[in-house]
Write an enzyme that holds these catalytic residues in place. Sequence first.
Site, PDB file in Angstrom:
ATOM      1  N   THR A 132      76.786 -14.540  66.909  1.00 17.79           N
ATOM      2  CA  THR A 132      78.129 -14.181  66.435  1.00 17.79           C
ATOM      3  C   THR A 132      78.339 -12.663  66.438  1.00 17.79           C
ATOM      4  O   THR A 132      77.367 -11.908  66.340  1.00 17.79           O
ATOM      5  CB  THR A 132      78.304 -14.713  64.999  1.00 17.79           C
ATOM      6  OG1 THR A 132      79.433 -14.109  64.397  1.00 17.79           O
ATOM      7  CG2 THR A 132      77.099 -14.379  64.114  1.00 17.79           C
ATOM      8  N   ASP A 133      79.601 -12.252  66.491  1.00 15.28           N
ATOM      9  CA  ASP A 133      79.907 -10.818  66.384  1.00 15.28           C
ATOM     10  C   ASP A 133      79.697 -10.323  64.948  1.00 15.28           C
ATOM     11  O   ASP A 133      79.689  -9.127  64.701  1.00 15.28           O
ATOM     12  CB  ASP A 133      81.340 -10.521  66.857  1.00 15.28           C
ATOM     13  CG  ASP A 133      82.418 -11.277  66.084  1.00 15.28           C
ATOM     14  OD1 ASP A 133      82.078 -12.079  65.186  1.00 15.28           O
ATOM     15  OD2 ASP A 133      83.617 -11.068  66.378  1.00 15.28           O
ATOM     16  N   GLU A 134      79.541 -11.268  63.999  1.00 16.42           N
ATOM     17  CA  GLU A 134      79.411 -10.857  62.593  1.00 16.42           C
ATOM     18  C   GLU A 134      78.120 -10.087  62.339  1.00 16.42           C
ATOM     19  O   GLU A 134      77.996  -9.403  61.323  1.00 16.42           O
ATOM     20  CB  GLU A 134      79.513 -12.079  61.677  1.00 16.42           C
ATOM     21  CG  GLU A 134      80.810 -12.827  61.909  1.00 16.42           C
ATOM     22  CD  GLU A 134      81.148 -13.879  60.872  1.00 16.42           C
ATOM     23  OE1 GLU A 134      80.637 -13.795  59.749  1.00 16.42           O
ATOM     24  OE2 GLU A 134      81.929 -14.777  61.204  1.00 16.42           O
ATOM     25  N   TYR A 172      75.024 -15.344  55.837  1.00 22.91           N
ATOM     26  CA  TYR A 172      75.157 -16.000  57.147  1.00 22.91           C
ATOM     27  C   TYR A 172      74.870 -15.019  58.277  1.00 22.91           C
ATOM     28  O   TYR A 172      74.009 -15.269  59.129  1.00 22.91           O
ATOM     29  CB  TYR A 172      76.569 -16.584  57.314  1.00 22.91           C
ATOM     30  CG  TYR A 172      76.913 -16.925  58.752  1.00 22.91           C
ATOM     31  CD1 TYR A 172      76.249 -17.948  59.429  1.00 22.91           C
ATOM     32  CD2 TYR A 172      77.897 -16.206  59.453  1.00 22.91           C
ATOM     33  CE1 TYR A 172      76.552 -18.243  60.762  1.00 22.91           C
ATOM     34  CE2 TYR A 172      78.206 -16.500  60.777  1.00 22.91           C
ATOM     35  CZ  TYR A 172      77.533 -17.511  61.418  1.00 22.91           C
ATOM     36  OH  TYR A 172      77.819 -17.809  62.730  1.00 22.91           O
ATOM     37  N   LYS A 195      71.788 -14.871  61.073  1.00 26.96           N
ATOM     38  CA  LYS A 195      71.997 -14.904  62.525  1.00 26.96           C
ATOM     39  C   LYS A 195      71.387 -13.652  63.171  1.00 26.96           C
ATOM     40  O   LYS A 195      70.787 -13.720  64.247  1.00 26.96           O
ATOM     41  CB  LYS A 195      73.492 -14.990  62.866  1.00 26.96           C
ATOM     42  CG  LYS A 195      74.169 -16.287  62.503  1.00 26.96           C
ATOM     43  CD  LYS A 195      73.630 -17.514  63.223  1.00 26.96           C
ATOM     44  CE  LYS A 195      73.969 -17.542  64.694  1.00 26.96           C
ATOM     45  NZ  LYS A 195      73.539 -18.823  65.323  1.00 26.96           N
TER      46      LYS A 195
HETATM   47  P1  NAD Z   1      79.005 -26.190  63.108  1.00 31.44           P
HETATM   48  O1  NAD Z   1      78.678 -25.911  61.674  1.00 31.44           O
HETATM   49  O2  NAD Z   1      80.284 -26.886  63.446  1.00 31.44           O
HETATM   50  O3  NAD Z   1      77.839 -27.068  63.764  1.00 31.44           O
HETATM   51  C1  NAD Z   1      76.482 -26.835  63.519  1.00 31.44           C
HETATM   52  C2  NAD Z   1      75.698 -28.058  63.970  1.00 31.44           C
HETATM   53  O4  NAD Z   1      74.305 -27.794  63.761  1.00 31.44           O
HETATM   54  C3  NAD Z   1      76.048 -29.328  63.173  1.00 31.44           C
HETATM   55  O5  NAD Z   1      76.217 -30.409  64.062  1.00 31.44           O
HETATM   56  C4  NAD Z   1      74.838 -29.530  62.281  1.00 31.44           C
HETATM   57  O6  NAD Z   1      74.589 -30.900  61.978  1.00 31.44           O
HETATM   58  C5  NAD Z   1      73.722 -28.933  63.143  1.00 31.44           C
HETATM   59  N1  NAD Z   1      72.573 -28.495  62.350  1.00 31.44           N
HETATM   60  C6  NAD Z   1      72.593 -27.762  61.196  1.00 31.44           C
HETATM   61  N2  NAD Z   1      71.325 -27.590  60.743  1.00 31.44           N
HETATM   62  C7  NAD Z   1      70.501 -28.195  61.645  1.00 31.44           C
HETATM   63  C8  NAD Z   1      69.083 -28.351  61.733  1.00 31.44           C
HETATM   64  N3  NAD Z   1      68.258 -27.844  60.799  1.00 31.44           N
HETATM   65  N4  NAD Z   1      68.579 -29.032  62.789  1.00 31.44           N
HETATM   66  C9  NAD Z   1      69.398 -29.558  63.733  1.00 31.44           C
HETATM   67  N5  NAD Z   1      70.739 -29.455  63.687  1.00 31.44           N
HETATM   68  C10 NAD Z   1      71.289 -28.785  62.645  1.00 31.44           C
HETATM   69  O7  NAD Z   1      78.884 -24.801  63.848  1.00 31.44           O
HETATM   70  P2  NAD Z   1      79.693 -24.249  65.108  1.00 31.44           P
HETATM   71  O8  NAD Z   1      80.936 -23.608  64.616  1.00 31.44           O
HETATM   72  O9  NAD Z   1      79.748 -25.289  66.155  1.00 31.44           O
HETATM   73  O10 NAD Z   1      78.711 -23.075  65.558  1.00 31.44           O
HETATM   74  C11 NAD Z   1      77.692 -23.288  66.530  1.00 31.44           C
HETATM   75  C12 NAD Z   1      76.935 -21.997  66.749  1.00 31.44           C
HETATM   76  O11 NAD Z   1      77.824 -20.962  67.127  1.00 31.44           O
HETATM   77  C13 NAD Z   1      76.210 -21.489  65.494  1.00 31.44           C
HETATM   78  O12 NAD Z   1      74.957 -20.972  65.882  1.00 31.44           O
HETATM   79  C14 NAD Z   1      77.123 -20.384  64.971  1.00 31.44           C
HETATM   80  O13 NAD Z   1      76.382 -19.413  64.272  1.00 31.44           O
HETATM   81  C15 NAD Z   1      77.678 -19.840  66.272  1.00 31.44           C
HETATM   82  N6  NAD Z   1      78.997 -19.208  66.158  1.00 31.44           N
HETATM   83  C16 NAD Z   1      80.061 -19.899  65.687  1.00 31.44           C
HETATM   84  C17 NAD Z   1      81.307 -19.283  65.614  1.00 31.44           C
HETATM   85  C18 NAD Z   1      82.529 -20.025  65.140  1.00 31.44           C
HETATM   86  O14 NAD Z   1      83.603 -19.421  65.067  1.00 31.44           O
HETATM   87  N7  NAD Z   1      82.463 -21.308  64.830  1.00 31.44           N
HETATM   88  C19 NAD Z   1      81.460 -17.953  66.025  1.00 31.44           C
HETATM   89  C20 NAD Z   1      80.331 -17.270  66.482  1.00 31.44           C
HETATM   90  C21 NAD Z   1      79.110 -17.911  66.569  1.00 31.44           C
HETATM   91  P1  TYD Z   2      86.408 -18.248  58.654  1.00 31.87           P
HETATM   92  O1  TYD Z   2      87.130 -19.288  59.452  1.00 31.87           O
HETATM   93  O2  TYD Z   2      85.660 -18.690  57.445  1.00 31.87           O
HETATM   94  O3  TYD Z   2      85.493 -17.443  59.660  1.00 31.87           O
HETATM   95  P2  TYD Z   2      84.613 -16.098  59.417  1.00 31.87           P
HETATM   96  O4  TYD Z   2      84.456 -15.863  57.975  1.00 31.87           O
HETATM   97  O5  TYD Z   2      83.324 -16.486  60.064  1.00 31.87           O
HETATM   98  O6  TYD Z   2      85.341 -15.002  60.129  1.00 31.87           O
HETATM   99  O7  TYD Z   2      87.468 -17.175  58.173  1.00 31.87           O
HETATM  100  C1  TYD Z   2      88.248 -16.425  59.084  1.00 31.87           C
HETATM  101  C2  TYD Z   2      89.029 -15.404  58.297  1.00 31.87           C
HETATM  102  O8  TYD Z   2      89.970 -16.081  57.445  1.00 31.87           O
HETATM  103  C3  TYD Z   2      88.161 -14.581  57.354  1.00 31.87           C
HETATM  104  O9  TYD Z   2      88.678 -13.247  57.305  1.00 31.87           O
HETATM  105  C4  TYD Z   2      88.334 -15.249  56.002  1.00 31.87           C
HETATM  106  C5  TYD Z   2      89.745 -15.789  56.065  1.00 31.87           C
HETATM  107  N1  TYD Z   2      89.996 -17.044  55.318  1.00 31.87           N
HETATM  108  C6  TYD Z   2      91.083 -17.119  54.435  1.00 31.87           C
HETATM  109  O10 TYD Z   2      91.831 -16.148  54.238  1.00 31.87           O
HETATM  110  N2  TYD Z   2      91.298 -18.308  53.796  1.00 31.87           N
HETATM  111  C7  TYD Z   2      90.497 -19.392  53.964  1.00 31.87           C
HETATM  112  O11 TYD Z   2      90.732 -20.454  53.324  1.00 31.87           O
HETATM  113  C8  TYD Z   2      89.393 -19.303  54.885  1.00 31.87           C
HETATM  114  C9  TYD Z   2      88.477 -20.479  55.104  1.00 31.87           C
HETATM  115  C10 TYD Z   2      89.194 -18.101  55.538  1.00 31.87           C
END
Ligand code: NAD
Ligand code: TYD
Length: 350
Positions: A131-133, A156, A160
């Site tokens: 992630t960019d975070e 988190y 990561k």
């Molecule tokens: P998500 O929470 O929707 O899915 C995570 C999946 O991992 C779930 O299916 C969960 O059951 C599985 N999981 C959790 N713990 C596990 C374990 N111990 N063993 C096996 N499986 C396990 O997450 P996502 O949004 O699909 O994100 C996927 C990846 O992308 C993550 O690594 C996250 O850090 C990264 N990412 C997500 C975002 C975003 O905006 N969603 C942005 C940047 C990076």
């Molecule tokens: P989120 O979807 O939780 O992603 P991340 O924290 O990984 O960026 O949140 C996106 C942005 O929206 C973040 O600045 C927090 C804000 N946010 C709200 O303002 N209200 C909400 O209910 C949630 C879930 C997030």
Amino acid sequence: MKNMLVTGGCGFIGTNFVRYLLEESDFEGRVVNVDALTYAGNPENLSDIEKVFPERYVFVKGDICDKEGMAHVFDDYEIDTICHFAAESHVDRSIVSPDAFIRTNIVGTFNLLELARKQQGGLELFHHISTDEVFGSLGKDGYFTEETPYRPNSPYSASKASSDHLVRAYHETYGLPVTISNCSNNYGPYQFPEKLLPLMILNALEGKQLPVYGDGLNVRDWLYVRDHCTAIWKIMKNGKRGDTYNIGGNTEMENIRIVEMVCDILDDLPLPKRDHSRRELITFVKDRPGHDRRYAIDFTKLRRELGWVPEESLETGIRKTIQWYLENQEWVNRVQSGEYQSWIEAHYGK
Ligand code: NAD
Ligand code: TYD
């Protein structure tokens, strides 16, 4: 790449990636999806895929922290490629209870790296999704590049960041062929409704409050999930081993504006009439502790080296996302009611 282990394939991005690989990409091998099915994992997302691709898709319920179980997966399916999504992914949950984040994101990744480096016949690629975070928070100006120093602010993002360092170290120390991608906030089909966009879409449809943290002026870059999938696959095929690539959507936006955009699009759709605009549902609530102010991604490297650009604008991506949630009410009901978890217990046990 004959036998690809996809971890976390039942989560939001993993589901979209497995679909993209099998339905759209030129990948010809088999996908072995290992997922522990936490609250965020829903195997129903891929039940049609299981039927359409019985030879090319296997699901194994498993925990990436389980060394023995994962060793069997590596052996049984002759894994030669890994695309690692599995993680605890929600910042708010990491603030309340970080333990699972340390376990899955750090220990789980370490476990996979150990198995990868010992894999018989060698491994073609370990691709790590991040992630960019990890870069922390930006001021008004500037962008995250691949050279930006790490400065994670939440449990988190710290977990990561730690996993990214391990992946990089396994390349430097053991010569493991790795690639890493750091992307911005994803949105699109199958996203669990705890994240900003699906939460706002579903609350606005139900006439519930739309909780915006703090002053709503925090900025995120938004990446439509299919664009993310095309980028990952490009990096996996042609990315330089040992390198990191940033992936972004070119769509910086303040949170409040994106919530207003969702309200306005919904107000214009032929839905049951409301007396007032959905914007009136917006409620400013207490800010998240350590809330990063701004994320913005420079993905010049990915564009220049691999010719990738995102296809969706924020407007088209949000419209598609809203349409998906409207057309998949049954999925929404099962996820919101927790019914999918009863189905998991019936099929796979607790
Ligand atoms: P998500 O929470 O929707 O899915 C995570 C999946 O991992 C779930 O299916 C969960 O059951 C599985 N999981 C959790 N713990 C596990 C374990 N111990 N063993 C096996 N499986 C396990 O997450 P996502 O949004 O699909 O994100 C996927 C990846 O992308 C993550 O690594 C996250 O850090 C990264 N990412 C997500 C975002 C975003 O905006 N969603 C942005 C940047 C990076
Ligand atoms: P989120 O979807 O939780 O992603 P991340 O924290 O990984 O960026 O949140 C996106 C942005 O929206 C973040 O600045 C927090 C804000 N946010 C709200 O303002 N209200 C909400 O209910 C949630 C879930 C997030």
